[in-house]
Design a protein around this motif. Structure first.
Motif, PDB file in Angstrom:
ATOM      1  N   ILE A   4      -2.931  11.158 -12.579  1.00 48.51           N
ATOM      2  CA  ILE A   4      -3.580  11.321 -11.284  1.00 48.51           C
ATOM      3  C   ILE A   4      -2.930  10.370 -10.293  1.00 48.51           C
ATOM      4  O   ILE A   4      -2.740   9.188 -10.581  1.00 48.51           O
ATOM      5  CB  ILE A   4      -5.101  11.023 -11.383  1.00 48.51           C
ATOM      6  CG1 ILE A   4      -5.774  12.014 -12.337  1.00 48.51           C
ATOM      7  CG2 ILE A   4      -5.756  11.040 -10.008  1.00 48.51           C
ATOM      8  CD1 ILE A   4      -5.758  13.462 -11.878  1.00 48.51           C
ATOM      9  N   LEU A   5      -2.609  10.896  -9.123  1.00 51.13           N
ATOM     10  CA  LEU A   5      -2.031  10.103  -8.045  1.00 51.13           C
ATOM     11  C   LEU A   5      -2.982  10.098  -6.851  1.00 51.13           C
ATOM     12  O   LEU A   5      -3.581  11.136  -6.536  1.00 51.13           O
ATOM     13  CB  LEU A   5      -0.693  10.701  -7.588  1.00 51.13           C
ATOM     14  CG  LEU A   5       0.402  10.865  -8.631  1.00 51.13           C
ATOM     15  CD1 LEU A   5       1.605  11.584  -8.020  1.00 51.13           C
ATOM     16  CD2 LEU A   5       0.797   9.513  -9.193  1.00 51.13           C
ATOM     17  N   PRO A   6      -3.094   8.973  -6.161  1.00 57.20           N
ATOM     18  CA  PRO A   6      -3.898   8.935  -4.942  1.00 57.20           C
ATOM     19  C   PRO A   6      -3.114   9.527  -3.765  1.00 57.20           C
ATOM     20  O   PRO A   6      -1.877   9.660  -3.824  1.00 57.20           O
ATOM     21  CB  PRO A   6      -4.133   7.436  -4.732  1.00 57.20           C
ATOM     22  CG  PRO A   6      -2.920   6.794  -5.313  1.00 57.20           C
ATOM     23  CD  PRO A   6      -2.527   7.661  -6.495  1.00 57.20           C
ATOM     24  N   TYR A   7      -3.812   9.823  -2.710  1.00 60.27           N
ATOM     25  CA  TYR A   7      -3.194  10.370  -1.504  1.00 60.27           C
ATOM     26  C   TYR A   7      -2.245   9.364  -0.873  1.00 60.27           C
ATOM     27  O   TYR A   7      -2.547   8.176  -0.765  1.00 60.27           O
ATOM     28  CB  TYR A   7      -4.265  10.749  -0.478  1.00 60.27           C
ATOM     29  CG  TYR A   7      -3.677  11.239   0.816  1.00 60.27           C
ATOM     30  CD1 TYR A   7      -3.297  12.566   0.959  1.00 60.27           C
ATOM     31  CD2 TYR A   7      -3.474  10.372   1.895  1.00 60.27           C
ATOM     32  CE1 TYR A   7      -2.730  13.026   2.145  1.00 60.27           C
ATOM     33  CE2 TYR A   7      -2.915  10.823   3.072  1.00 60.27           C
ATOM     34  CZ  TYR A   7      -2.544  12.146   3.196  1.00 60.27           C
ATOM     35  OH  TYR A   7      -1.987  12.601   4.374  1.00 60.27           O
ATOM     36  N   THR A   8      -1.110   9.857  -0.461  1.00 61.35           N
ATOM     37  CA  THR A   8      -0.213   9.159   0.460  1.00 61.35           C
ATOM     38  C   THR A   8       0.241  10.205   1.466  1.00 61.35           C
ATOM     39  O   THR A   8       0.222  11.420   1.181  1.00 61.35           O
ATOM     40  CB  THR A   8       1.025   8.555  -0.238  1.00 61.35           C
ATOM     41  OG1 THR A   8       1.825   9.631  -0.765  1.00 61.35           O
ATOM     42  CG2 THR A   8       0.635   7.588  -1.356  1.00 61.35           C
ATOM     43  N   ASP A   9       0.661   9.755   2.639  1.00 55.51           N
ATOM     44  CA  ASP A   9       1.129  10.708   3.640  1.00 55.51           C
ATOM     45  C   ASP A   9       2.332  11.499   3.134  1.00 55.51           C
ATOM     46  O   ASP A   9       2.533  12.648   3.533  1.00 55.51           O
ATOM     47  CB  ASP A   9       1.461   9.988   4.947  1.00 55.51           C
ATOM     48  CG  ASP A   9       0.208   9.477   5.652  1.00 55.51           C
ATOM     49  OD1 ASP A   9      -0.882  10.073   5.469  1.00 55.51           O
ATOM     50  OD2 ASP A   9       0.308   8.473   6.384  1.00 55.51           O
TER      51      ASP A   9
END
Length: 158
Positions: A4-9
């Motif tokens: 799982i990866l968090p949001y980045t632009d």
């Protein structure tokens, strides 16, 4: 191994592409969809929401989903999709579990719900397995958000 990866632009284009593909495949992209998908930071993250991604070591980012604050301490689980070419890998369940776990940590959450269509039978089954229950009150109060919505579900954690 899925992670799982968090949001980045930098991941915003993947959020748009994954969700626009499944929506356009089954429905029509509505103005609300276009706004959220084109402006995920503004529409979700900057308002206290969360966007998570599923990453596959061989295929890159293959899924995305969000918890969007909707006022009154409610959050909508929304814009959850997995790329068509990798469906069946368990990515949807991993993503859904991660979103529910994140929702449990939100101190202000009182209602966690989702809106969908009866055409999304596999997704509804996944949501039911994760503990979501059908909720007529949620459908009545939030169902008009999308023309395609005829199913609303609430998770017992909120």
């Amino acid at each position: 191994m899925l992670t799982i990866l968090p949001y980045t632009d930098d991941l915003a284009p993947a959020f748009h592409a994954i969700n626009a593909a499944w929506i356009a495949d089954m429905f029509v992209l509505e103005p609300h969809d276009e706004h959220v998908l084109s402006h995920p930071r503004e529409a979700i993250v900057d308002k206290g929401g969360t966007i998570l991604f599923v990453h596959h070591p061989d295929h890159g980012v293959i899924g995305a989903g969000a918890l969007m604050p909707t006022g009154g301490r409610g959050y909508e689980l929304t814009k959850m999709g997995v790329r068509a070419d990798v469906r069946g890998t368990g990515a949807g369940a991993v993503l859904l579990d991660a979103l529910i776990a994140h929702a449990r940590d939100l101190p202000d959450l009182t209602t966690l719900y989702l809106l969908t269509s009866s055409k999304c039978a596999a997704a509804i089954h996944l949501y039911e397995k994760a503990g979501f229950v059908h909720d007529a009150a949620i459908l009545a109060s939030h169902g008009a958000t999308y023309a395609r919505c005829n199913v609303a579900m609430r998770h017992p954690l909120g």
